[in-house]
Design a protein around this motif. Sequence first.
Motif, PDB file in Angstrom:
ATOM      1  N   ALA A 100      47.585  22.389  75.909  1.00 14.89           N
ATOM      2  CA  ALA A 100      46.965  23.457  76.696  1.00 14.89           C
ATOM      3  C   ALA A 100      47.977  24.569  76.910  1.00 14.89           C
ATOM      4  O   ALA A 100      49.153  24.317  77.154  1.00 14.89           O
ATOM      5  CB  ALA A 100      46.485  22.908  78.035  1.00 14.89           C
ATOM      6  N   LEU A 110      46.659  28.061  78.226  1.00 16.36           N
ATOM      7  CA  LEU A 110      46.134  29.173  79.018  1.00 16.36           C
ATOM      8  C   LEU A 110      44.862  28.728  79.720  1.00 16.36           C
ATOM      9  O   LEU A 110      44.029  28.038  79.130  1.00 16.36           O
ATOM     10  CB  LEU A 110      45.821  30.368  78.103  1.00 16.36           C
ATOM     11  CG  LEU A 110      45.327  31.657  78.763  1.00 16.36           C
ATOM     12  CD1 LEU A 110      46.454  32.301  79.582  1.00 16.36           C
ATOM     13  CD2 LEU A 110      44.822  32.640  77.711  1.00 16.36           C
ATOM     14  N   GLU A 111      44.718  29.118  81.005  1.00 21.99           N
ATOM     15  CA  GLU A 111      43.478  28.821  81.719  1.00 21.99           C
ATOM     16  C   GLU A 111      42.319  29.612  81.106  1.00 21.99           C
ATOM     17  O   GLU A 111      42.499  30.739  80.649  1.00 21.99           O
ATOM     18  CB  GLU A 111      43.611  29.161  83.201  1.00 21.99           C
ATOM     19  CG  GLU A 111      44.496  28.193  83.974  1.00 21.99           C
ATOM     20  CD  GLU A 111      44.438  28.441  85.477  1.00 21.99           C
ATOM     21  OE1 GLU A 111      43.856  29.467  85.896  1.00 21.99           O
ATOM     22  OE2 GLU A 111      44.977  27.608  86.221  1.00 21.99           O
ATOM     23  N   ASN A 112      41.142  29.008  81.118  1.00 19.57           N
ATOM     24  CA  ASN A 112      39.960  29.633  80.529  1.00 19.57           C
ATOM     25  C   ASN A 112      38.787  29.518  81.503  1.00 19.57           C
ATOM     26  O   ASN A 112      37.917  28.666  81.347  1.00 19.57           O
ATOM     27  CB  ASN A 112      39.612  28.957  79.200  1.00 19.57           C
ATOM     28  CG  ASN A 112      38.378  29.560  78.550  1.00 19.57           C
ATOM     29  OD1 ASN A 112      38.049  30.721  78.779  1.00 19.57           O
ATOM     30  ND2 ASN A 112      37.680  28.765  77.742  1.00 19.57           N
ATOM     31  N   SER A 138      33.719  33.529  78.865  1.00 22.06           N
ATOM     32  CA  SER A 138      35.085  33.423  79.361  1.00 22.06           C
ATOM     33  C   SER A 138      35.445  34.700  80.115  1.00 22.06           C
ATOM     34  O   SER A 138      35.113  35.805  79.670  1.00 22.06           O
ATOM     35  CB  SER A 138      36.059  33.220  78.195  1.00 22.06           C
ATOM     36  OG  SER A 138      37.399  33.324  78.637  1.00 22.06           O
ATOM     37  N   ARG A 181      38.537  25.701  82.817  1.00 26.78           N
ATOM     38  CA  ARG A 181      38.880  25.014  81.577  1.00 26.78           C
ATOM     39  C   ARG A 181      40.197  25.587  81.064  1.00 26.78           C
ATOM     40  O   ARG A 181      40.829  26.394  81.728  1.00 26.78           O
ATOM     41  CB  ARG A 181      37.750  25.185  80.549  1.00 26.78           C
ATOM     42  CG  ARG A 181      36.422  24.653  81.058  1.00 26.78           C
ATOM     43  CD  ARG A 181      35.265  25.073  80.159  1.00 26.78           C
ATOM     44  NE  ARG A 181      35.315  24.419  78.862  1.00 26.78           N
ATOM     45  CZ  ARG A 181      35.273  25.080  77.703  1.00 26.78           C
ATOM     46  NH1 ARG A 181      35.228  26.396  77.684  1.00 26.78           N
ATOM     47  NH2 ARG A 181      35.305  24.418  76.555  1.00 26.78           N
ATOM     48  N   HIS A 182      40.583  25.203  79.857  1.00 22.98           N
ATOM     49  CA  HIS A 182      41.822  25.694  79.266  1.00 22.98           C
ATOM     50  C   HIS A 182      41.611  26.034  77.796  1.00 22.98           C
ATOM     51  O   HIS A 182      40.664  25.554  77.158  1.00 22.98           O
ATOM     52  CB  HIS A 182      42.944  24.655  79.387  1.00 22.98           C
ATOM     53  CG  HIS A 182      43.479  24.491  80.765  1.00 22.98           C
ATOM     54  ND1 HIS A 182      42.880  23.664  81.700  1.00 22.98           N
ATOM     55  CD2 HIS A 182      44.545  25.054  81.390  1.00 22.98           C
ATOM     56  CE1 HIS A 182      43.564  23.731  82.835  1.00 22.98           C
ATOM     57  NE2 HIS A 182      44.576  24.552  82.672  1.00 22.98           N
ATOM     58  N   TRP A 183      42.494  26.848  77.299  1.00 22.73           N
ATOM     59  CA  TRP A 183      42.597  27.072  75.868  1.00 22.73           C
ATOM     60  C   TRP A 183      43.661  26.129  75.324  1.00 22.73           C
ATOM     61  O   TRP A 183      44.668  25.874  75.983  1.00 22.73           O
ATOM     62  CB  TRP A 183      42.980  28.519  75.565  1.00 22.73           C
ATOM     63  CG  TRP A 183      41.861  29.478  75.835  1.00 22.73           C
ATOM     64  CD1 TRP A 183      41.727  30.315  76.896  1.00 22.73           C
ATOM     65  CD2 TRP A 183      40.706  29.667  75.014  1.00 22.73           C
ATOM     66  NE1 TRP A 183      40.555  31.021  76.803  1.00 22.73           N
ATOM     67  CE2 TRP A 183      39.904  30.649  75.652  1.00 22.73           C
ATOM     68  CE3 TRP A 183      40.261  29.126  73.810  1.00 22.73           C
ATOM     69  CZ2 TRP A 183      38.709  31.084  75.120  1.00 22.73           C
ATOM     70  CZ3 TRP A 183      39.054  29.551  73.286  1.00 22.73           C
ATOM     71  CH2 TRP A 183      38.289  30.524  73.929  1.00 22.73           C
ATOM     72  N   TYR A 184      43.417  25.642  74.104  1.00 18.40           N
ATOM     73  CA  TYR A 184      44.302  24.641  73.512  1.00 18.40           C
ATOM     74  C   TYR A 184      44.745  25.064  72.113  1.00 18.40           C
ATOM     75  O   TYR A 184      43.957  25.625  71.331  1.00 18.40           O
ATOM     76  CB  TYR A 184      43.588  23.294  73.382  1.00 18.40           C
ATOM     77  CG  TYR A 184      43.206  22.653  74.686  1.00 18.40           C
ATOM     78  CD1 TYR A 184      44.039  21.716  75.302  1.00 18.40           C
ATOM     79  CD2 TYR A 184      41.996  22.966  75.303  1.00 18.40           C
ATOM     80  CE1 TYR A 184      43.684  21.116  76.496  1.00 18.40           C
ATOM     81  CE2 TYR A 184      41.633  22.364  76.513  1.00 18.40           C
ATOM     82  CZ  TYR A 184      42.485  21.449  77.093  1.00 18.40           C
ATOM     83  OH  TYR A 184      42.130  20.860  78.276  1.00 18.40           O
ATOM     84  N   SER A 192      52.943  27.346  75.634  1.00 15.18           N
ATOM     85  CA  SER A 192      52.665  26.297  76.613  1.00 15.18           C
ATOM     86  C   SER A 192      53.868  25.940  77.461  1.00 15.18           C
ATOM     87  O   SER A 192      53.759  25.141  78.392  1.00 15.18           O
ATOM     88  CB  SER A 192      52.141  25.037  75.925  1.00 15.18           C
ATOM     89  OG  SER A 192      53.096  24.526  75.012  1.00 15.18           O
TER      90      SER A 192
END
Length: 293
Positions: A161, A163-165, A246, A268-271, A292
């Motif tokens: 992960a 970044l927050e999404n 988003s 959620r997050h970006w991965y 990250s």
Amino acid sequence: MRQLTFRQLRAFEVIARHGSFSRAAEELFLTQPALSIQMKKIADEVGLPLFDTSGRKVRLTEAGEALRVLAREVSDSVARFEQVVDDLKGLKRGRLRLAGVTTAEYFLPRLLGPFCAAYPGIDVELVVANREEVLERLRRGDDDLYVFGQPPDDMPVESAAFLENPLVVVAPDGHPLAGRPPGTSVSLAEVLEHPLLMREKGSGTRIAVERLLAEHGLRPHIRMELGSTEAIKQAVLGGLGLAVVSRHALATSVGLTELAVEGFPLLRHWYLVWPAGRRLSLAAGALIGHLSG
């Protein structure tokens, strides 16, 4: 077969992947006549036709399918060699291939700027496509890293992960639900009184929304499915319905309002994702650490 070149095999593999000479020519920055000449040279060398062009889409013959497997193996071997060479050189030079889902276009280029400034010798290639296309690239191993809002759960992958999404509900400016007093929220039931605009089935955003509604025993009225976040935003502006997108996609938007809806934003997050067990290049590892860390 001794006269085949890596460049010809690469061109053949791109045509086989797209099922189209025109799309392959665009990716390779070649004209269609030049590409056709190269394919004729390969067919003459093999001694059998490689493509069936009787329909709208180019299809491989049996010989063509066998050559596609060979081209993929050669490409993978060259990529592994390039990775070893890049590692031996450290991070002074190298290439990093990325593929991300469409919403990533709103933030990923901006995040790559500082990385490219820190490692000016690394050439970065970025492909943006819908989730199914990026998943297919992941299956084929076309790239070093992949960007998803939700990593696939049906493939052996590793992820980080970075970044927050936050997912939010949006409406056009002036929508009745947008005029609530500060501190009050709109219920999910009120949102579902209006038609929803949704991404295609399988998209990370849609999966998250469907899970939330299922938890509350709610079923949406989906007016339209669209294949990109930008198309969703334009449809909302056109008054066709509400949508969940988003928050990153709203940074430069005009005419859209984020609604204060109970249960939102969905956090959620970006991965960054890569195949499990794959040895990452130094450039890929550097990007993971940069984003990250």
